[in-house]
Design a protein around this motif. Structure first.
Motif, PDB file in Angstrom:
ATOM      1  N   GLY A 168       0.776  -1.226   0.000  1.00  0.00           N
ATOM      2  CA  GLY A 168       0.000   0.000   0.000  1.00  0.00           C
ATOM      3  C   GLY A 168       0.808   1.277   0.000  1.00  0.00           C
ATOM      4  O   GLY A 168       0.266   2.358  -0.247  1.00  0.00           O
ATOM      5  N   TYR A 169       2.115   1.194   0.263  1.00  0.00           N
ATOM      6  CA  TYR A 169       2.938   2.397   0.269  1.00  0.00           C
ATOM      7  C   TYR A 169       3.056   2.987  -1.133  1.00  0.00           C
ATOM      8  O   TYR A 169       3.147   2.258  -2.128  1.00  0.00           O
ATOM      9  CB  TYR A 169       4.351   2.094   0.775  1.00  0.00           C
ATOM     10  N   LEU A 170       3.079   4.313  -1.196  1.00  0.00           N
ATOM     11  CA  LEU A 170       3.452   5.011  -2.417  1.00  0.00           C
ATOM     12  C   LEU A 170       4.933   5.345  -2.342  1.00  0.00           C
ATOM     13  O   LEU A 170       5.432   5.764  -1.286  1.00  0.00           O
ATOM     14  CB  LEU A 170       2.651   6.305  -2.580  1.00  0.00           C
ATOM     15  N   TRP A 171       5.626   5.182  -3.462  1.00  0.00           N
ATOM     16  CA  TRP A 171       7.044   5.516  -3.550  1.00  0.00           C
ATOM     17  C   TRP A 171       7.195   6.643  -4.560  1.00  0.00           C
ATOM     18  O   TRP A 171       6.642   6.585  -5.658  1.00  0.00           O
ATOM     19  CB  TRP A 171       7.867   4.299  -3.964  1.00  0.00           C
ATOM     20  N   LEU A 172       7.942   7.662  -4.181  1.00  0.00           N
ATOM     21  CA  LEU A 172       8.090   8.868  -4.986  1.00  0.00           C
ATOM     22  C   LEU A 172       9.556   9.076  -5.334  1.00  0.00           C
ATOM     23  O   LEU A 172      10.420   9.048  -4.444  1.00  0.00           O
ATOM     24  CB  LEU A 172       7.570  10.087  -4.227  1.00  0.00           C
ATOM     25  N   ALA A 173       9.836   9.286  -6.596  1.00  0.00           N
ATOM     26  CA  ALA A 173      11.192   9.584  -7.044  1.00  0.00           C
ATOM     27  C   ALA A 173      11.399  11.093  -7.010  1.00  0.00           C
ATOM     28  O   ALA A 173      10.669  11.834  -7.674  1.00  0.00           O
ATOM     29  CB  ALA A 173      11.419   9.045  -8.455  1.00  0.00           C
ATOM     30  N   THR A 174      12.375  11.555  -6.232  1.00  0.00           N
ATOM     31  CA  THR A 174      12.659  12.992  -6.145  1.00  0.00           C
ATOM     32  C   THR A 174      14.162  13.222  -6.263  1.00  0.00           C
ATOM     33  O   THR A 174      14.964  12.295  -6.167  1.00  0.00           O
ATOM     34  CB  THR A 174      12.167  13.606  -4.820  1.00  0.00           C
TER      35      THR A 174
END
Length: 208
Positions: A79-85
């Motif tokens: 369920g986690y969202l992973w964000l590329a920054t």
């Protein structure tokens, strides 16, 4: 810029008039300054409703998002969202951000994460400003992929066979059954910025 098609080991350079269609096929949503997400699990919205009809919330650097630009988003089975920054790979549980960067994660030699892919085996592939890193079962691992060492890794695509195509400023690489190799093809420019696979299995390559 050049746009190329790789199919059955044959490389074709697109004519000038085809570039606009290819650019449209590769266009993606860029989140600059704000992460905007629905307040419920992400499903396709009915076509007869506008976004303004839904409850929504935004997160910015004021809410501890580490950077104002989100280069990619993926969701894992937990369920986690992973964000590329540009300041690391960020895990988001809907309330709080947890940042993994070069200071906290040994596998990340550079905090800039330029692209992100969740493959069908639930591996997260991270394209960084210094090569390829994967995340699986709670472990980050630096992957030695020929052609990507200390290069900007800008694009991933997963083939129908589960193999991973990688586009970087070192050229085109391919990971098949855990074995990585650089493709020796005569690209007009090896600085790859985008990849896309079409329904017929052709790999489209966008270069700088």
């Amino acid at each position: 810029s050049f746009y190329c098609q790789l199919k059955n080991t044959s490389l074709r350079i697109l004519p000038q008039h085809a570039k606009r269609s290819f650019c449209c096929a590769l266009a993606s949503i860029a989140c600059a300054g704000t992460l905007l997400l629905p307040s419920h699990p992400a499903f396709a919205l009915p076509a007869d409703r506008s976004v303004s009809q839904y409850v929504r919330k935004s997160w910015t650097v004021r809410e501890e998002l580490p950077h104002g630009t989100v280069r990619g988003i993926a969701q894992t089975p937990d369920g986690y969202l992973w964000l590329a920054t540009y300041e690391g790979i960020v895990r988001f549980n809907g309330e709080r951000f947890r940042v993994f960067d070069k200071d906290t994660t040994r596998a990340l030699a550079n905090s800039s994460v330029l692209t992100l892919l969740r493959s069908r085996d639930d591996t997260l592939w991270l394209g960084t400003a210094a090569g390829v890193v994967t995340y699986r079962d709670g472990v980050f691992q630096k992957i030695e992929v020929p052609g990507t060492r200390d290069e900007l890794v800008n694009a991933f695509e997963e083939g129908s066979d589960g193999s991973i195509w990688i586009g970087s400023w070192g050229g085109l690489s391919h990971v098949v059954n855990g074995r990585a190799a650089q493709e020796k093809i005569a690209l007009p420019n090896k600085l790859i910025n985008a990849l896309a696979i079409t329904a017929d299995g052709a790999l489209w390559i966008g270069t700088a």
